[in-house]
Design a protein around this motif. Structure first.
Motif, PDB file in Angstrom:
ATOM      1  N   GLU A 182       1.573   3.672   7.573  1.00  0.00           N
ATOM      2  CA  GLU A 182       2.637   2.964   8.282  1.00  0.00           C
ATOM      3  C   GLU A 182       2.730   1.497   7.883  1.00  0.00           C
ATOM      4  N   THR A 183       1.616   0.963   7.440  1.00  0.00           N
ATOM      5  CA  THR A 183       1.642  -0.418   6.973  1.00  0.00           C
ATOM      6  C   THR A 183       0.981  -0.478   5.600  1.00  0.00           C
ATOM      7  N   CYS A 184       1.288  -1.549   4.880  1.00  0.00           N
ATOM      8  CA  CYS A 184       0.712  -1.705   3.540  1.00  0.00           C
ATOM      9  C   CYS A 184      -0.798  -1.802   3.626  1.00  0.00           C
ATOM     10  N   ALA A 185      -1.288  -2.352   4.748  1.00  0.00           N
ATOM     11  CA  ALA A 185      -2.735  -2.490   4.917  1.00  0.00           C
ATOM     12  C   ALA A 185      -3.426  -1.131   4.913  1.00  0.00           C
TER      13      ALA A 185
END
Lengths: 252, 74
Positions: A182-185
């Protein structure tokens, strides 16, 4: 069951295993394994299966090697950046063991080509980075009555399962596509976690071919490298599963 | 207490957050990192990922031309 003098030495540590022996090594040599994805999981699979002397090693991947792959995709080297992953992996597999027939399939597995490609193999190792391919391999193997194993990664965690006809499948466990990163992290992953997961899958493939031990069927092995806790969850076959509820269902 | 500036408008995911993380790890207590990003994807993602790491994130400031300023406090 003829082994050359070199084979006897090369495969001596396999043949010495009580559960493998000459007969098991012969089965490995006759075995045809397709590795889907020459990435973080596929890297150790390709190396260990080539090392063990499988008869045919198919490698399918449509991507090229990128610099950011090298941290975990250990079959690819710095000089391979920009080359196709299948070509890069095939060079290493052949150099490791010239006795293995290495087949390069430089394309993405799709609903259109899956059945045809899989038909040339006895076992499939799924190590892609996307749910679409995982479901595709699951469905195509269920339709073809073929055994496979699959692995997934997330940060410090890895998962692995094996499916043979009649056992719980990937869709029994995950009926719906999970949420992707869901996030680049969330793209973060420890390279060695990919290696552990792929190595588990390589062991499953070699056990399947040789007949040694018990497979990781009807269960999901998951581990967290932060604590090195491994756990094995029982997975039951789900009645009405869209994939294996009717083994004759076509891959979608 | 210092304000550090970072421009990741020309970077793509996940390098946007890789650079943000490197800058965050250099912050001293009380410092603020001002990250300029392009597009609403990173404008949503970076605050969330920074908050997951325990940083305080101020409301995102639209800065025109589809760019946004994200202020993250240590």
């Amino acid at each position: 069951m003829e082994f050359t003098g070199e084979d006897i030495i090369r495969y001596s540590r396999n043949i010495l295993l009580p559960e493998v022996g000459a007969r098991g090594q012969e089965k490995i040599r006759e075995g045809k394994v397709l590795v889907v994805g020459a990435g973080g999981i596929g890297s150790p699979v390709i190396l260990y299966l080539a090392a063990a002397g499988v008869g045919r090693l198919g490698i399918i991947d449509g991507d090229k090697v990128e610099l950011s792959n090298l941290q975990r995709q250990v079959v690819h080297f710095t000089g391979d950046v920009g080359r196709s992953k299948t070509a890069s992996a095939a060079v290493k597999a052949r150099a490791l063991n010239p006795g293995v027939e290495v087949v390069e399939i430089d394309e993405r597995l799709s609903a259109g080509n899956a059945a045809g490609i899989i038909s040339g193999y006895d076992f499939v190792v799924e190590g892609s980075d996307n749910f679409e391919t995982k479901y595709l391999v699951n469905d195509a193997c269920a339709a073809a009555g073929k055994a496979f194993c699959t692995g997934g990664l997330s940060r410090f965690e890895g998962q692995a399962m094996t499916r043979v006809p009649g056992a719980a499948c990937y869709r029994c466990l995950f009926p719906e596509e999970g949420a992707g990163a869901e996030t680049c992290a969330m793209a973060g992953v420890l390279g060695a976690v990919a290696g552990i997961t792929g190595t588990i899958l390589a062991a499953e493939a070699l056990k399947y071919l040789s007949g040694a031990g018990e497979l990781l069927t009807n269960s999901l092995l998951s581990f967290d490298a932060r604590t090195m806790h491994f756990r094995r969850l029982e997975v039951r076959r789900r009645p009405g599963c869209a994939s294996c509820g009717d083994e004759s269902i076509k891959p979608r | 207490m210092a304000i550090q500036e970072l421009d990741v408008t020309r970077d793509r995911c996940p390098i946007t957050f890789v650079k943000t993380r490197i800058a965050l790890d250099k912050l001293l207590p009380g410092d603020v990192l001002r990250v300029r990003v392009s597009g609403d994807g990173p404008a949503r993602n970076i605050p969330r990922s920074a908050a997951e790491l325990g940083f305080a994130v101020r409301p995102v400031i639209p800065a025109g031309d589809d760019t946004y300023i994200i202020e993250i406090e240590r």
